[in-house]
Design an enzyme around this catalytic site. Structure first.
Site, PDB file in Angstrom:
ATOM      1  CD  GLU A 193      25.630 -39.931  13.484  1.00 28.85           C
ATOM      2  OE1 GLU A 193      24.998 -39.225  14.282  1.00 28.85           O
ATOM      3  OE2 GLU A 193      26.715 -39.580  12.989  1.00 28.85           O
ATOM      4  NE  ARG A 194      27.500 -42.394   9.606  1.00 26.87           N
ATOM      5  CZ  ARG A 194      27.507 -41.715   8.458  1.00 26.87           C
ATOM      6  NH1 ARG A 194      26.832 -42.136   7.397  1.00 26.87           N
ATOM      7  NH2 ARG A 194      28.183 -40.581   8.361  1.00 26.87           N
ATOM      8  CE  LYS A 313      32.032 -37.531  17.267  1.00 28.77           C
ATOM      9  NZ  LYS A 313      31.242 -38.064  16.122  1.00 28.77           N
ATOM     10  CD  GLU A 317      33.337 -37.417  12.981  1.00 28.53           C
ATOM     11  OE1 GLU A 317      32.318 -37.843  13.545  1.00 28.53           O
ATOM     12  OE2 GLU A 317      33.871 -37.989  12.015  1.00 28.53           O
ATOM     13  NE  ARG A 350      33.142 -42.898  20.435  1.00 25.27           N
ATOM     14  CZ  ARG A 350      32.955 -42.487  19.182  1.00 25.27           C
ATOM     15  NH1 ARG A 350      32.809 -41.200  18.912  1.00 25.27           N
ATOM     16  NH2 ARG A 350      32.944 -43.340  18.196  1.00 25.27           N
ATOM     17  NE  ARG A 362      39.857 -39.500  10.225  1.00 22.56           N
ATOM     18  CZ  ARG A 362      38.702 -39.826   9.681  1.00 22.56           C
ATOM     19  NH1 ARG A 362      38.386 -39.406   8.464  1.00 22.56           N
ATOM     20  NH2 ARG A 362      37.829 -40.566  10.342  1.00 22.56           N
ATOM     21  CE  LYS A 386      34.954 -44.319  15.757  1.00 21.43           C
ATOM     22  NZ  LYS A 386      34.427 -43.702  14.522  1.00 21.43           N
ATOM     23  CG  ASP A 391      35.210 -43.723  11.084  1.00 21.96           C
ATOM     24  OD1 ASP A 391      34.841 -44.499  11.974  1.00 21.96           O
ATOM     25  OD2 ASP A 391      34.491 -42.827  10.608  1.00 21.96           O
ATOM     26  CD  GLU A 413      33.563 -46.509  19.464  1.00 17.85           C
ATOM     27  OE1 GLU A 413      33.737 -45.823  20.499  1.00 17.85           O
ATOM     28  OE2 GLU A 413      33.193 -46.013  18.385  1.00 17.85           O
ATOM     29  CD  GLU A 419      29.929 -45.067   9.266  1.00 21.50           C
ATOM     30  OE1 GLU A 419      30.101 -45.346  10.464  1.00 21.50           O
ATOM     31  OE2 GLU A 419      30.149 -43.938   8.787  1.00 21.50           O
ATOM     32  CD1 TRP A 569      35.780 -36.523   7.215  1.00 17.36           C
ATOM     33  CD2 TRP A 569      34.145 -35.036   6.895  1.00 17.36           C
ATOM     34  NE1 TRP A 569      35.267 -36.201   8.451  1.00 17.36           N
ATOM     35  CE2 TRP A 569      34.267 -35.288   8.286  1.00 17.36           C
ATOM     36  CE3 TRP A 569      33.165 -34.125   6.465  1.00 17.36           C
ATOM     37  CZ2 TRP A 569      33.443 -34.662   9.244  1.00 17.36           C
ATOM     38  CZ3 TRP A 569      32.352 -33.512   7.411  1.00 17.36           C
ATOM     39  CH2 TRP A 569      32.498 -33.777   8.781  1.00 17.36           C
TER      40      TRP A 569
HETATM   41  C1  GCU Z   1      31.953 -42.127  11.892  1.00 10.36           C
HETATM   42  C2  GCU Z   1      30.506 -42.037  11.523  1.00 10.36           C
HETATM   43  C3  GCU Z   1      29.804 -40.954  12.282  1.00 10.36           C
HETATM   44  C4  GCU Z   1      30.072 -41.109  13.783  1.00 10.36           C
HETATM   45  C5  GCU Z   1      31.559 -41.146  14.036  1.00 10.36           C
HETATM   46  C6  GCU Z   1      31.927 -41.428  15.472  1.00 10.36           C
HETATM   47  O1  GCU Z   1      32.636 -41.015  11.398  1.00 10.36           O
HETATM   48  O2  GCU Z   1      30.380 -41.819  10.141  1.00 10.36           O
HETATM   49  O3  GCU Z   1      28.439 -41.015  11.989  1.00 10.36           O
HETATM   50  O4  GCU Z   1      29.493 -40.088  14.501  1.00 10.36           O
HETATM   51  O5  GCU Z   1      32.140 -42.179  13.276  1.00 10.36           O
HETATM   52  O6  GCU Z   1      32.316 -42.554  15.744  1.00 10.36           O
HETATM   53  O7  GCU Z   1      31.851 -40.558  16.313  1.00 10.36           O
END
Ligand code: GCU
Length: 730
Positions: A193-194, A313, A317, A350, A362, A386, A391, A413, A419, A569
């Site tokens: 992912e990413r 996490k 999301e 996280r 947000r 983060k 983000d 983080e 990304e 988003w």
């Molecule tokens: C961003 C990213 C996601 C990732 C998320 C995270 O939103 O686009 O792909 O899962 O960060 O840090 O959990």
């Protein structure tokens, strides 16, 4: 781009041209160990390093094989650099012995340096210095523990690679942050992912039977910059990795990494007790759930000695979490922390949470959920934050939580994978971004409380300190896709070890290690690196604009995005452009996210006149003709920033052209092509964003800004299919 094979023809040409131009696929990263060309320098080094002496330890101590790894690295490295074969002896037989050992296990070596040095080397660091031992002139590489010797070996090799003098050699260093982790967002099916550099390095199907030599090279690279932990799996977690079959696979990786001082960590899916444990609930206060995790952790440590802990996490999301059971983040984190504590494990929980159904900005939501829990977390539960509250935007103000949870160790983080910064197609050296974050002052409890000092534990005297970087590594032959993105992996590790290094130092060091010490090569590359982050900010999201990228894959512009599944988003949520102006009002008259920062910061950033230009539109909605510090109207300033980003990329193309023939053709051509693509993409960003915002500003482009190539609709119609790293495309 994958470059698995070097063509025979290219190799022949390269060999004919001499070692400098040898074909190169980038696999060796910064650990190149090419022969020192200057003969007299090489002779000086060769006289200084004649053999490796490993006196048998006189005191027992737990050995992880790190000293053997150090010896192997020195043998290979010095063979490459100097062309010498160093034999290993148990006592120095001649001058120039490299004497390796630890203070704990070899008191006679510890006696060669001062108490102060040993203290300075602390748990993981090293002391390197000339000594007389057994009547011979030696170079001592001493750690308090074995891993310090390994870090010392890499430091010494770096010293030689950088052609630094041997006379007066005196290297003492220790990390300022204890746990320096890479976070891999790698799925069990190989998708990253990413990730923009191929598939996952971890070949789960083959493991544990097939152990790729690449795992060791990964560990060597990490250890060479001081990374000492790796979270193997995606934060969007799959519970399967906690099943016995997968734990055996994880153990095989952990066995390779252990001598290199690297602990393995896993992401823990909160609902695992239900998904793989057969329980009806994952409620963290339910005794059966607690028992399940206690047993699971015991099993993990049986299979993987030295396991580091979990990264979680939760309630973010769509990920499961304690809130489904009416519990909070501390309840969830503490349950896992309790299971891990008997083994010295930690949980990193996280703070990246936000909810579309909550009406608040947000930016404020992570703070609102976590700050009230300060003081409620176990001492081995770390809240991982983060760098910014949204983000990993190209530029963000620091996350307000860093100044507001004194009773909780906070992990920083960072995102190494680009990304939002051109992914693997664009040059964006992140040293300056990381440095900016680490040096940001939270003013809590008072001035000088930088993020670095909050994170390393020195402000609030925490016993645990953690930093995490989301990896930019995949199975591309050169590891990172863009050859110059290797510098981001490097910069992260170096800063995690010592946040007082500057990004300029790191850029210079990395360039010399990776492309050699010729100043005609080092100077242009270093300049490009150091300019690049700001250039990308300028042509994508200048002056505090943020989250205006294309939806989903996040590559390229998308200021028009107004439908994206959820409002937070979209892009329009963040830029708020209208006839009156642009920007997100986060002052008292707006969302008041600013109230989450210290009063000193509120005073500064609450007023547009004292807000730094580079965060202006993050905190203020301002009219198009707002007079900037430069004296120009806001609209002109925005347009000129976009143009300046494009212009900077063009200067790199010229600078890069001067390197033709000064390096191998592979890397030269690859980067040349990437820079051409970046120039194109920078223009697309500029044209698309300026045309879009011009609908509201209704003002002409100022002098010096090139007219757009196409109308706005052209840019809006562009679509990227199967973008790498985008979870939705798979
Ligand atoms: C961003 C990213 C996601 C990732 C998320 C995270 O939103 O686009 O792909 O899962 O960060 O840090 O959990």
């Amino acid at each position: 781009m994958r470059l698995p094979f070097v063509s025979i023809a290219a190799m022949a040409v390269a060999l004919a041209a001499g070692s400098l131009l040898r074909a190169d696929d980038g696999y060796r990263l910064w650990l190149r160990y090419d022969r020192v060309a200057d003969e007299s320098l090489r002779a000086t080094y060769a006289a200084a390093f004649t053999e490796i002496a490993l006196p048998a330890p006189t005191r027992p101590g737990f050995s992880l094989g790190s000293i053997e790894a150090a010896r192997d690295e020195l043998t290979t490295g010095l063979k490459g650099l100097l062309g010498v074969d160093l034999s290993t002896v148990s006592q120095p037989t001649r001058d120039g012995a490299l004497l390796l050992g630890t203070a704990v296990r070899s008191p006679e070596l510890a006696g060669l340096v001062s108490e102060a040095d040993l203290r300075a080397a602390s748990e993981e660091g090293y002391v390197i210095r000339p000594v007389i031992f057994a009547g011979k002139r030696c170079v001592l590489v001493l750690g308090n523990r074995d891993v310090g010797v390994l870090y010392g070996a890499f430091a010494l090799l770096r010293h030689v690679q950088l052609h630094e003098p041997i006379a007066g050699l005196n290297l003492v260093s220790a990390p300022r942050i204890q746990r320096r982790l890479l976070n891999h967002w790698d799925n069990l099916n190989g998708f990253v992912e990413r990730g923009y550099a191929g598939q996952s390095l971890w070949r789960w199907f083959e493991l544990p039977d097939i152990v790729s030599p690449r795992y060791r090279d990964y560990a060597r690279a990490c250890a060479s910059i001081g990374v000492n932990g790796t979270v193997l799996t995606n934060v969007n977690a799959n519970a399967l990795v906690l099943t016995p079959a997968y734990l055996q696979k994880v153990a095989a990786l952990a066995n390779v990494f252990r001598p290199y001082g690297i602990r393995v960590y896993l992401t823990a899916r909160f609902s695992a007790p239900v998904e793989i444990g057969g329980l009806k609930t994952a409620d963290p206060l339910d005794p059966a759930v607690k028992q399940w995790w206690t047993d699971k952790v015991a099993e993990i440590y049986r299979i993987i000695p030295g396991f580091g802990g979990f990264l979680v996490k939760a309630n973010s999301e769509g990920q499961p979490g304690p809130q489904a059971y009416g519990r909070n983040h501390a309840d969830g984190a503490n349950m896992l922390a309790d299971a891990l504590v008997p083994y010295g494990g930690i949980v990193m929980w996280r703070a990246f949470v936000y909810d579309n159904n909550v009406p608040a900005d947000r930016h404020t939501q992570g703070f609102s959920e976590f700050q009230p829990l300060d003081g409620q977390f176990r001492s081995n539960a770390i809240v991982q934050v983060k760098n910014g509250a949204i983000d990993f935007m190209p530029r963000e103000p620091f996350h307000p939580l860093f100044g507001a949870m004194p009773q909780t160790p906070l992990a920083l983080e960072l995102q190494i994978t680009q990304e939002y910064l051109g992914q693997s197609m664009q040059l964006a050296f992140l040293g300056p971004l990381f440095e900016e974050v680490l040096d940001a002052d939270t003013f809590r409890p008072n001035a000088g409380s930088t993020i670095a000092k909050i994170v390393d534990g020195s402000v609030d005297l925490h016993g645990i300190s953690v930093i995490a970087g989301v990896a930019n590594i995949g199975d591309d032959r050169n590891w990172t896709g863009h050859p110059l993105a290797q510098a981001n992996w490097y910069a992260y590790g170096r800063l995690a070890w010592d946040h007082q290094l500057t990004s300029a130092q790191i850029a210079n060091e990395w360039t010399r290690l990776t492309f050699g010490n010729d100043s005609a090569v080092v100077q242009p590359i270093t300049s490009m690196l150091l300019e690049s982050h700001e250039a990308v900010v300028n042509y994508s999201m200048p002056l505090g604009l943020h989250h205006i990228m294309a939806e989903g894959h996040h590559y390229g512009p998308g200021p028009w995005v107004d439908q994206a599944g959820r409002a937070d988003w979209t892009s329009v949520y963040y830029h708020r452009a209208d006839a009156n102006g642009v920007g997100f009002d986060r002052t008292k008259s707006g969302s008041n996210a600013l109230a989450q920062y210290a009063p000193e910061i509120q005073n500064l950033w609450g007023n547009p006149a004292t807000t730094p230009d580079n965060l202006l539109l993050w905190f203020h909605h301002l009219p198009w003709d707002y007079r900037m510090k430069s004296g120009r109207p806001l609209w002109d300033e925005i347009a000129l920033h976009y143009q300046s980003g494009v212009d900077t990329v063009r200067t790199w193309q010229k600078a890069w052209a001067t390197l033709n023939g000064k390096m191998d053709d592979e890397r030269f051509t690859h980067v040349k092509q990437l820079l051409a693509r970046q120039e194109h993409d920078a223009r697309v960003w500029r044209d698309a964003c300026l045309l879009y915002f011009q609908q509201f500003s209704k003002k002409p482009l100022p002098a010096g800004v090139e007219p757009p190539e196409h109308p706005l609709d052209f840019y809006k119609a562009q679509q990227i299919h199967f973008a790498p790293g985008h979870p939705g495309a798979h």
